[in-house]
Motif scaffolding. Structure first.
Motif, short mmCIF file in Angstrom:
data_model
loop_
_atom_site.label_atom_id
_atom_site.label_comp_id
_atom_site.label_asym_id
_atom_site.label_seq_id
_atom_site.Cartn_x
_atom_site.Cartn_y
_atom_site.Cartn_z
N MET A 1 39.69 46.58 29.66
CA MET A 1 38.52 46.47 30.51
C MET A 1 38.18 47.80 31.17
N GLY A 2 38.84 48.87 30.70
CA GLY A 2 38.51 50.19 31.20
C GLY A 2 39.17 50.56 32.51
N MET A 3 40.21 49.83 32.92
CA MET A 3 40.90 50.11 34.17
C MET A 3 42.30 50.64 33.88
N VAL A 4 42.68 51.71 34.53
CA VAL A 4 44.00 52.29 34.38
C VAL A 4 44.88 51.82 35.53
N VAL A 5 46.05 51.26 35.20
CA VAL A 5 47.01 50.82 36.21
C VAL A 5 48.12 51.87 36.29
N PRO A 6 48.27 52.57 37.39
CA PRO A 6 49.30 53.61 37.49
C PRO A 6 50.71 53.02 37.45
N ASP A 7 51.65 53.83 36.99
CA ASP A 7 53.04 53.37 36.85
C ASP A 7 53.63 52.90 38.16
N CYS A 8 53.17 53.46 39.27
CA CYS A 8 53.75 53.10 40.57
C CYS A 8 53.45 51.65 40.95
N MET A 9 52.55 50.98 40.21
CA MET A 9 52.22 49.59 40.52
C MET A 9 52.99 48.60 39.67
N LEU A 10 53.73 49.07 38.69
CA LEU A 10 54.50 48.17 37.84
C LEU A 10 55.50 47.37 38.68
N GLY A 11 55.53 46.07 38.43
CA GLY A 11 56.43 45.19 39.16
C GLY A 11 55.85 44.62 40.43
N LEU A 12 54.74 45.17 40.92
CA LEU A 12 54.09 44.63 42.10
C LEU A 12 53.24 43.41 41.73
N LYS A 13 52.78 42.70 42.74
CA LYS A 13 51.92 41.54 42.53
C LYS A 13 50.46 41.97 42.57
N TYR A 14 49.69 41.46 41.62
CA TYR A 14 48.25 41.61 41.65
C TYR A 14 47.67 40.26 42.06
N TYR A 15 46.95 40.22 43.17
CA TYR A 15 46.41 38.97 43.68
C TYR A 15 45.00 38.79 43.12
N ALA A 16 44.93 37.99 42.05
CA ALA A 16 43.67 37.80 41.33
C ALA A 16 42.78 36.79 42.04
N GLN A 17 41.48 36.92 41.80
CA GLN A 17 40.54 35.98 42.38
C GLN A 17 40.72 34.61 41.72
N PRO A 18 40.83 33.54 42.52
CA PRO A 18 41.13 32.20 42.00
C PRO A 18 39.86 31.48 41.57
N VAL A 19 39.31 31.84 40.44
CA VAL A 19 38.00 31.35 40.01
C VAL A 19 38.09 29.87 39.59
N PRO A 20 37.44 28.96 40.34
CA PRO A 20 37.44 27.55 39.93
C PRO A 20 36.44 27.33 38.80
N THR A 21 36.89 26.71 37.73
CA THR A 21 36.05 26.56 36.55
C THR A 21 35.61 25.12 36.30
N ASP A 22 36.29 24.15 36.89
CA ASP A 22 35.84 22.76 36.74
C ASP A 22 36.41 21.92 37.85
N VAL A 23 35.68 20.86 38.21
CA VAL A 23 36.13 19.91 39.22
C VAL A 23 35.91 18.50 38.70
N GLU A 24 36.75 17.59 39.13
CA GLU A 24 36.65 16.18 38.76
C GLU A 24 37.22 15.35 39.90
N VAL A 25 36.59 14.24 40.22
CA VAL A 25 37.09 13.35 41.26
C VAL A 25 37.57 12.06 40.62
N SER A 26 38.79 11.65 40.97
CA SER A 26 39.33 10.38 40.51
C SER A 26 40.10 9.76 41.67
N GLY A 27 39.61 8.63 42.15
CA GLY A 27 40.23 8.00 43.31
C GLY A 27 40.14 8.91 44.52
#
Length: 371
Positions: free
Chosen positions: A236-262
């Motif tokens: 995607m054209g993004m460079v991740v530097p070595d100093c970030m290896l092993g760290l957590k990347y907090y991704a956006q939690p994109v909701p893609t579908d919803v359903e209601v049951s009970g």
């Protein structure tokens, strides 16, 4: 680095060869993987084909199916015999999140920007309703709620724990939640409709009178930065530097579908860039009374559809996975092999699914009898 569905489509275009035709297992193939060699798979029927970006499906009136051909700006009604009728035509718009209940059809008419990422202007995101008499009205513009509230505005996405020196090498790997609305899924209930806003990263409730209430601001999804994440980011054209290896990347939690049951609201989450292609999607359910949330399954490949049958079996469509799967005890077992399965719905003993949703040859609507 907000992920919207157009960005998912771009990721899929890189990950899959489009135009391969209908990659659907024959009814006599291995449609149900339950470990019993003598089990006869349920019959599968192709109701319609050559659909343009079919991303959402709903059971409609009189045995019909409603399909959002999203990037074509079209809402179509398809009869059980495959006869297609245009319900809404809005060229240049995105039609999303179609659902149907008690004679009313709901859908989103979203203005589209010039690219898959949100721009500096908050675009209209209209929740529409067509009543049983064919009258169309706008219930609300969800962009107004987003502008006033921005539920994830205080959330830090990306790498949170890098040193200032490390973050300076890739400042684009950290940002706050931006003002962006992209409603993508809906689930009608009495007196209103639940909405999954893939731009706001939130679950909302909209009353029939247009009053919007926040149900849940979804928490960021943590992904460990490893070689796979680095490779996905590079595509995607993004460079991740070595100093970030092993760290957590907090991704956006994109909701893609919803359903209601009970008393439960079921939903799927596709972690945003660079999580779309990593098989880190999840399915949850939240108790509408207590607010308690349960993780149903993880490790899903771009889950974009969820459905629940009368026996509380849960089904998910995986856009970058192997088709439609049934969830049980945290595991997904395939019930309908397919490429680019974008959505699934269940009514009675019938399951409807959209496949090949991003194929150049067009997508298909399939039905399958549930046993």
């Amino acid at each position: 680095m907000k992920s919207r569905i157009a960005a998912i489509a771009a990721a899929c275009s890189l990950a899959m060869i489009l135009g391969t035709g209908t990659a659907m297992a024959a009814p006599g193939g291995h449609g149900n993987n339950n470990g019993h060699g003598n089990h006869q798979p349920s019959p599968v029927t192709e109701v319609a084909s050559q659909l343009i970006s079919p991303l959402k499906v709903s059971f409609g009136p009189n045995g019909s199916y409603l399909v959002a051909e999203s990037f074509a700006g079209t809402l179509s009604s398809i009869s059980a015999k495959g006869v297609k009728t245009t319900v809404v035509s809005a060229p240049g718009q995105e039609i999303a999140g179609v659902s149907y209940s008690n004679g009313a059809t709901y859908y989103f008419n979203n203005d589209q920007g010039t690219g898959p990422e949100p721009g500096g202007v908050l675009l209209p995101a209209r929740l529409m309703q067509i009543d049983r008499h064919g009258t169309t009205r706008q219930i609300t513009d969800l962009a107004d709620f987003e502008a006033a509230n921005n539920p994830d505005g205080n959330t830090v996405y990306g790498v949170r724990d890098a040193s200032p020196e490390c973050l300076a090498q890739a400042p684009y790997l950290q940002q706050m939640g931006e003002v962006f609305s992209h409603p993508y899924s809906s689930a009608p209930v009495r007196n209103g409709v639940y909405v999954g806003d893939a731009g706001a990263n939130a679950l909302l409730y909209v009353s029939d009178r247009g009053k919007v209430k926040l149900v849940k601001a979804l928490p960021a999804e943590a992904v460990t930065i490893d070689a796979a994440v680095v490779a996905a980011a590079a595509e995607m054209g993004m460079v991740v530097p070595d100093c970030m290896l092993g760290l957590k990347y907090y991704a956006q939690p994109v909701p893609t579908d919803v359903e209601v049951s009970g008393q439960w609201l079921y939903y799927t989450v596709l972690p945003g860039v660079p999580g779309e292609s990593l098989g880190v999607g999840k399915a949850y359910r939240m108790n509408l009374h207590s607010g308690k949330t349960q993780l149903l399954a993880q490790g899903l490949s771009a889950p974009t559809g969820i459905a629940v049958d009368r026996n509380n079996n849960v089904y998910v469509a995986q856009l970058m996975g192997d088709g439609v799967s049934r969830l049980k005890n945290g595991r997904a077992s395939n019930v309908l092999p397919a490429m680019m399965a974008s959505d699934v719905e269940v009514s009675g003993h019938t399951m409807a699914a959209l496949t090949n949703a991003l194929a150049e040859t067009g997508g298909s609507l399939f039905t399958m009898r549930l046993r």
